[in-house]
Design a protein around this motif. Structure first.
Motif, PDB file in Angstrom:
ATOM      1  N   ARG A 318      34.842  42.450  37.705  1.00 20.19           N
ATOM      2  CA  ARG A 318      34.866  42.711  39.136  1.00 20.19           C
ATOM      3  C   ARG A 318      35.196  42.172  40.289  1.00 20.19           C
ATOM      4  O   ARG A 318      35.409  43.151  40.987  1.00 20.19           O
ATOM      5  CB  ARG A 318      33.402  42.263  39.431  1.00 20.19           C
ATOM      6  CG  ARG A 318      32.004  42.331  38.386  1.00 20.19           C
ATOM      7  CD  ARG A 318      30.735  41.706  39.346  1.00 20.19           C
ATOM      8  NE  ARG A 318      30.679  40.610  40.041  1.00 20.19           N
ATOM      9  CZ  ARG A 318      29.891  39.372  39.301  1.00 20.19           C
ATOM     10  NH1 ARG A 318      29.243  40.033  37.755  1.00 20.19           N
ATOM     11  NH2 ARG A 318      30.223  38.182  39.128  1.00 20.19           N
ATOM     12  N   CYS A 319      36.846  41.290  40.105  1.00 22.45           N
ATOM     13  CA  CYS A 319      38.100  41.406  40.744  1.00 22.45           C
ATOM     14  C   CYS A 319      38.123  43.048  41.391  1.00 22.45           C
ATOM     15  O   CYS A 319      38.510  43.292  40.728  1.00 22.45           O
ATOM     16  CB  CYS A 319      38.951  40.657  40.319  1.00 22.45           C
ATOM     17  SG  CYS A 319      40.022  40.144  40.841  1.00 22.45           S
ATOM     18  N   ILE A 320      39.084  42.485  42.968  1.00 22.82           N
ATOM     19  CA  ILE A 320      38.743  42.901  43.588  1.00 22.82           C
ATOM     20  C   ILE A 320      40.385  43.306  43.805  1.00 22.82           C
ATOM     21  O   ILE A 320      41.198  43.137  45.482  1.00 22.82           O
ATOM     22  CB  ILE A 320      38.167  43.706  44.473  1.00 22.82           C
ATOM     23  CG1 ILE A 320      37.474  42.055  45.659  1.00 22.82           C
ATOM     24  CG2 ILE A 320      37.019  44.015  44.589  1.00 22.82           C
ATOM     25  CD1 ILE A 320      36.816  42.919  46.619  1.00 22.82           C
ATOM     26  N   ARG A 321      40.701  41.656  43.604  1.00 28.79           N
ATOM     27  CA  ARG A 321      41.671  41.417  44.050  1.00 28.79           C
ATOM     28  C   ARG A 321      43.012  40.883  44.747  1.00 28.79           C
ATOM     29  O   ARG A 321      43.093  40.893  45.369  1.00 28.79           O
ATOM     30  CB  ARG A 321      43.121  42.265  43.129  1.00 28.79           C
ATOM     31  CG  ARG A 321      43.012  43.070  41.796  1.00 28.79           C
ATOM     32  CD  ARG A 321      43.881  42.228  40.790  1.00 28.79           C
ATOM     33  NE  ARG A 321      43.605  43.003  39.644  1.00 28.79           N
ATOM     34  CZ  ARG A 321      42.856  42.911  38.749  1.00 28.79           C
ATOM     35  NH1 ARG A 321      41.469  42.025  38.615  1.00 28.79           N
ATOM     36  NH2 ARG A 321      43.175  43.978  37.771  1.00 28.79           N
ATOM     37  N   CYS A 322      40.906  40.205  45.880  1.00 31.53           N
ATOM     38  CA  CYS A 322      41.642  39.933  47.069  1.00 31.53           C
ATOM     39  C   CYS A 322      42.458  38.411  47.501  1.00 31.53           C
ATOM     40  O   CYS A 322      42.905  38.314  48.283  1.00 31.53           O
ATOM     41  CB  CYS A 322      40.340  39.423  47.344  1.00 31.53           C
ATOM     42  SG  CYS A 322      39.513  38.192  47.381  1.00 31.53           S
ATOM     43  N   ALA A 323      42.272  37.863  46.020  1.00 36.68           N
ATOM     44  CA  ALA A 323      42.844  36.456  46.549  1.00 36.68           C
ATOM     45  C   ALA A 323      42.778  35.008  47.467  1.00 36.68           C
ATOM     46  O   ALA A 323      42.681  33.559  46.789  1.00 36.68           O
ATOM     47  CB  ALA A 323      44.862  36.830  46.342  1.00 36.68           C
ATOM     48  N   ALA A 324      41.106  35.474  47.075  1.00 37.74           N
ATOM     49  CA  ALA A 324      40.670  34.324  48.306  1.00 37.74           C
ATOM     50  C   ALA A 324      40.745  33.357  47.220  1.00 37.74           C
ATOM     51  O   ALA A 324      40.234  31.886  47.501  1.00 37.74           O
ATOM     52  CB  ALA A 324      38.853  34.899  48.697  1.00 37.74           C
ATOM     53  N   CYS A 325      40.681  33.762  46.206  1.00 38.89           N
ATOM     54  CA  CYS A 325      39.866  32.322  45.059  1.00 38.89           C
ATOM     55  C   CYS A 325      41.188  32.199  44.919  1.00 38.89           C
ATOM     56  O   CYS A 325      40.872  29.901  44.892  1.00 38.89           O
ATOM     57  CB  CYS A 325      39.629  32.660  43.442  1.00 38.89           C
ATOM     58  SG  CYS A 325      40.755  34.150  42.726  1.00 38.89           S
ATOM     59  N   LEU A 326      42.822  32.182  44.396  1.00 37.43           N
ATOM     60  CA  LEU A 326      43.597  31.829  44.823  1.00 37.43           C
ATOM     61  C   LEU A 326      44.477  30.750  45.989  1.00 37.43           C
ATOM     62  O   LEU A 326      44.441  29.839  46.318  1.00 37.43           O
ATOM     63  CB  LEU A 326      45.181  32.471  44.778  1.00 37.43           C
ATOM     64  CG  LEU A 326      45.444  33.435  43.655  1.00 37.43           C
ATOM     65  CD1 LEU A 326      44.378  34.088  42.974  1.00 37.43           C
ATOM     66  CD2 LEU A 326      46.529  34.306  43.589  1.00 37.43           C
TER      67      LEU A 326
HETATM   68  S1  SF4 Z   1      38.136  35.634  44.827  1.00 36.86           S
HETATM   69 FE1  SF4 Z   1      39.317  35.917  42.922  1.00 36.86          FE
HETATM   70  S2  SF4 Z   1      37.946  36.740  41.403  1.00 36.86           S
HETATM   71 FE2  SF4 Z   1      36.638  36.798  43.255  1.00 36.86          FE
HETATM   72  S3  SF4 Z   1      37.836  39.140  43.703  1.00 36.86           S
HETATM   73 FE3  SF4 Z   1      39.188  37.886  44.609  1.00 36.86          FE
HETATM   74  S4  SF4 Z   1      40.851  37.895  43.262  1.00 36.86           S
HETATM   75 FE4  SF4 Z   1      39.367  38.241  42.142  1.00 36.86          FE
END
Ligand code: SF4
Lengths: 473, 238
Positions: A318-326
């Motif tokens: 599902r990941c949209i590569r937003c990098a919020a998790c990083l």
């Molecule tokens: S928060 Fe991480 S896992 Fe979720 S969509 Fe963004 S990059 Fe992907």
């Protein structure tokens, strides 16, 4: 031009050890993460319906993945109708071969590139270099990484591990070797650095016959590809060259154009803390007299079908590569992106890389353990990927690999003891009886890993169990 | 109302004072609490390490041991979250137990409806909300509301409170460098507040932070929330 490589990377704990002792890196990361976290929190809190948007994003992606086979065929049909060409690439080698072949057929000795995770994943730049084709990154941060012979350390801001003065040094040393040099009096002011990059890149944009991109979304209903970006370099690549090749992971599908409404809110706010990203480009096949006259869509599998087959692990797609998790991850902040040994660092990398590449190598086998399971990533993820759940699931797979015999024996013994309260009570009594003999440090195995930096806890004179028995005799 | 204490293996073996404090606190509030002695460990270390099969007998033990109670109270957010959030995924037998497992502050605030538990603790305190309590259980303001009502206590706000302390179970030994770096930052933030006491609701996090603090010779003392809430004017022994 050569870039950094992930081959032969050490496992996460070893790579992270170096990073935690690199004061400059930790300083760069801490400052950058702090800013980006605060800004994202503000951008998200502006929307009252964020929770609903997040739920909608999750459901749309799940629907797309459930019917992926049909949607992909629909995309092929629509793109072909609109004058484009669709290629299917089962793995990285196939995708690289296709792109190199197309570039050569167009007579190009160089291509300009829009920042793209898929092409990083397959090592396209290196593959093109081996065929004598130069691939120029045109995103500012990717340019810094490429000129510095470095590897990206973040999904959205790949040069986040660099500070301004390092960037100035890289530009001064490397730009001249690859085209227009940086001015002699270049300062480390962001505006000056950006201007130097602009001038350096301009001649490449104007000269290029072929552009290579990824895509953030592929709309099944219309066959439209979508790219969101902040700098406008993407717009240049998408409009100037005659040939456009887009390498896109098959999980980027959205069923309908309307679904974009949700993702064009979720993505910019989560990734760059913008209400709306400055540039959104959409194209469907080719349009006479407008943009490239030759369009190729390379649909990339490279481990995605297998990931989709895993009931727990598939949510990573599902990941949209937003990098919020990083950006919210305390482990990522301290270990740095390079420790993850993959173009996908941080929490998403820890669940994606082992699934895409397999868990039978030291780097990928160590990634599911590169987390304290604090859950900050899950909380931040705009498509609600339960990253801790997937991590634990992948740990279950990792411990099936050779090399976990001793640990398994300990776990078995612990479970036996914990399933026999009388034996547990006896063990506690024995520990209490010898408590004065227990050291604060130990230099063996996991105990050493603990006590290198931390004192061991003292054993009490009696366990709670023993106290309770005395009270209730 | 039949109430059982789930002490947790860490408190039973290493921090009996926390479990004793929980019993004394609940009794002072008029709750008769039982300690069914067949209980041991929720199995979280095995579960989080990827050894799911080794968790199964422990789930069965927990379900059987705690079946007859209206509430099971535990002074650990992490163990409560293991039972409430993960058990149902491991074994359907646990679906009745799961919602009855409450972390101490949930039981005090939601079931007993108290915030002032009549405690006295004349110290400056800063509170670290451990991650599983914070994010999986959603404890929210409960612990801090309870602390604010303690007489004599001054609560000092911990900077970057929501950030993980770096314990993470076996993470602490599998990734010791990152774990210690996170812990050192947490301790530094706690020291910045000038508090005498670093309070938490999970002794495993406090074991990690306490170990770092003792090694570095920090003046801060780690103390479990239950022990602060249990102390009264009669016994300001600490
Ligand atoms: S928060 Fe991480 S896992 Fe979720 S969509 Fe963004 S990059 Fe992907």
């Amino acid at each position: 031009m050569s870039g950094g490589t992930y081959l032969g990377m050490p496992s996460f704990p070893v790579a992270a050890k170096t990073a935690t002792h690199d004061g400059r890196l930790r300083g760069n990361m801490h400052r950058a993460m702090n800013t980006i976290r605060t800004r994202r929190a503000r951008a998200v809190s502006e929307l009252d319906d964020w929770a609903q948007l997040r739920q909608a994003g999750k459901e749309i992606k799940d629907r797309a993945l459930r019917h992926l086979d049909e949607y992909l065929l629909q995309i092929e049909e629509r793109v072909t109708e609109a004058g484009g060409h669709v290629h299917w690439a089962a793995d990285a080698a196939a995708a690289n071969r296709i792109v190199a072949g197309l570039a050569k057929a167009a007579g190009a000795a160089e291509v300009v590139k829009i920042k793209s995770m898929a092409t990083q994943e397959i090592g396209l730049n290196e593959a093109l270099a081996a065929e004598g084709i130069d691939a120029w990154e045109t995103d500012l941060a990717e340019l810094i990484v490429q000129l510095g012979h470095d590897r990206p350390s973040h999904i959205v801001v790949p040069a986040i591990h660099r500070n301004r003065s390092e960037i100035r040094e890289i530009f001064r040393a490397e730009m001249g070797r690859n085209g227009r040099p940086a001015p002699d009096d270049l300062t480390d002011r962001p505006a000056d650095l950006a201007e130097a990059a602009r001038l350096h890149l301009r001649e490449k944009f104007l000269r290029a016959k072929v552009a290579v991109s990824g895509a953030n979304f592929l709309i099944a209903e219309t066959g439209t590809a979508v790219i969101v970006e902040s700098e406008g370099n993407g717009r240049m690549c998408l409009t100037l060259p005659e040939t456009l090749i887009s390498v896109v992971g098959i999980e980027k599908v959205l069923p309908t154009q309307r679904d974009l409404e949700v993702f064009l809110q979720l993505l910019p706010r989560s990734s760059t803390a913008e209400r709306m990203n400055p540039y959104t480009s959409m194209w469907t096949g080719v349009t006479a007299g407008d943009g490239p006259s030759d369009f190729h869509l390379v649909l990339l599998d490279n481990g995605r079908t297998e990931t989709l087959a895993d009931e727990v692990g598939r949510q990573a797609l599902r990941c949209i590569r937003c990098a919020a998790c990083l950006n919210v991850c305390p482990v990522y902040e301290r270990a740095g992106g390079h420790a993850y040994g993959s173009v996908y660092p941080g929490p998403i990398g820890a669940i994606l890389s082992p699934q895409l590449r397999g868990i039978d190598n030291p780097v990928d086998a160590s990634l599911p353990f590169a987390s304290s399971l604090c859950g900050a990533c899950y909380e931040a993820c705009p498509v609600a990927i339960d990253i801790p759940e997937v991590l634990v699931h992948l740990r279950e797979r990792a411990v099936e690999q050779p090399g976990h015999g001793a640990e398994r024996a300990v776990m078995n013994a612990a479970t036996w003891l914990l399933d026999h309260p009388a034996a547990l009570a006896a063990a506690e009594r024995a520990a209490s009886a010898t408590r004065k003999l227990h050291p604060r440090t130990l230099n063996l195995g996991p105990a050493a890993a603990w006590s290198d930096t931390r004192d061991l806890p003292e054993v009490p004179s009696e366990s709670f169990r023993a106290w309770w028995r005395k009270q209730h005799r | 109302m039949r109430v059982a204490l789930f002490a947790t293996c860490v408190n039973d073996a290493l921090y009996p004072s926390t479990a004793i404090a929980t019993v004394r606190l609940l009794e002072r509030l008029g709750v008769k609490v039982d300690f069914p002695q067949a209980q041991t460990c929720c199995g979280q270390p095995q579960y989080n390490s990827g050894y799911r099969k080794q968790v199964e007998p422990l789930v069965t033990r927990m379900v059987n041991t705690l079946a007859e109670y209206d509430y099971v109270v535990t002074p650990s957010g992490s163990c409560a979250a293991m039972v409430r959030n993960h058990y149902p995924r491991i074994d359907v037998k646990s679906t009745e137990l799961a919602p009855r497992m409450l972390e101490l502050t949930e039981f005090l605030v939601d079931v007993l409806g108290v915030e002032d538990v009549g405690a006295y603790y004349p110290h400056t305190v800063t509170y670290h909300p451990s991650c599983h309590g914070l994010r999986m259980l959603g404890l929210g303001e409960r612990p801090r509301r309870l602390l604010k009502a303690v007489r004599g206590l001054t609560l000092l706000e911990l900077p970057a409170a929501d950030e993980c302390c770096g314990f993470g179970g076996t993470f602490a030994v599998k990734n010791p460098d990152v774990s210690a770096a996170m812990g050192a930052d947490k301790v530094a933030h706690a020291e910045e507040t000038g508090a005498e006491v670093l309070c938490g609701a999970d002794n495993s996090c406090l074991m990690h932070l306490g170990g770092l603090m003792r090694r570095s010779g920090s003046a801060l003392r780690p103390v479990h929330l239950a022990e602060i809430l249990a102390s009264t004017e009669q016994e300001v022994a600490r």
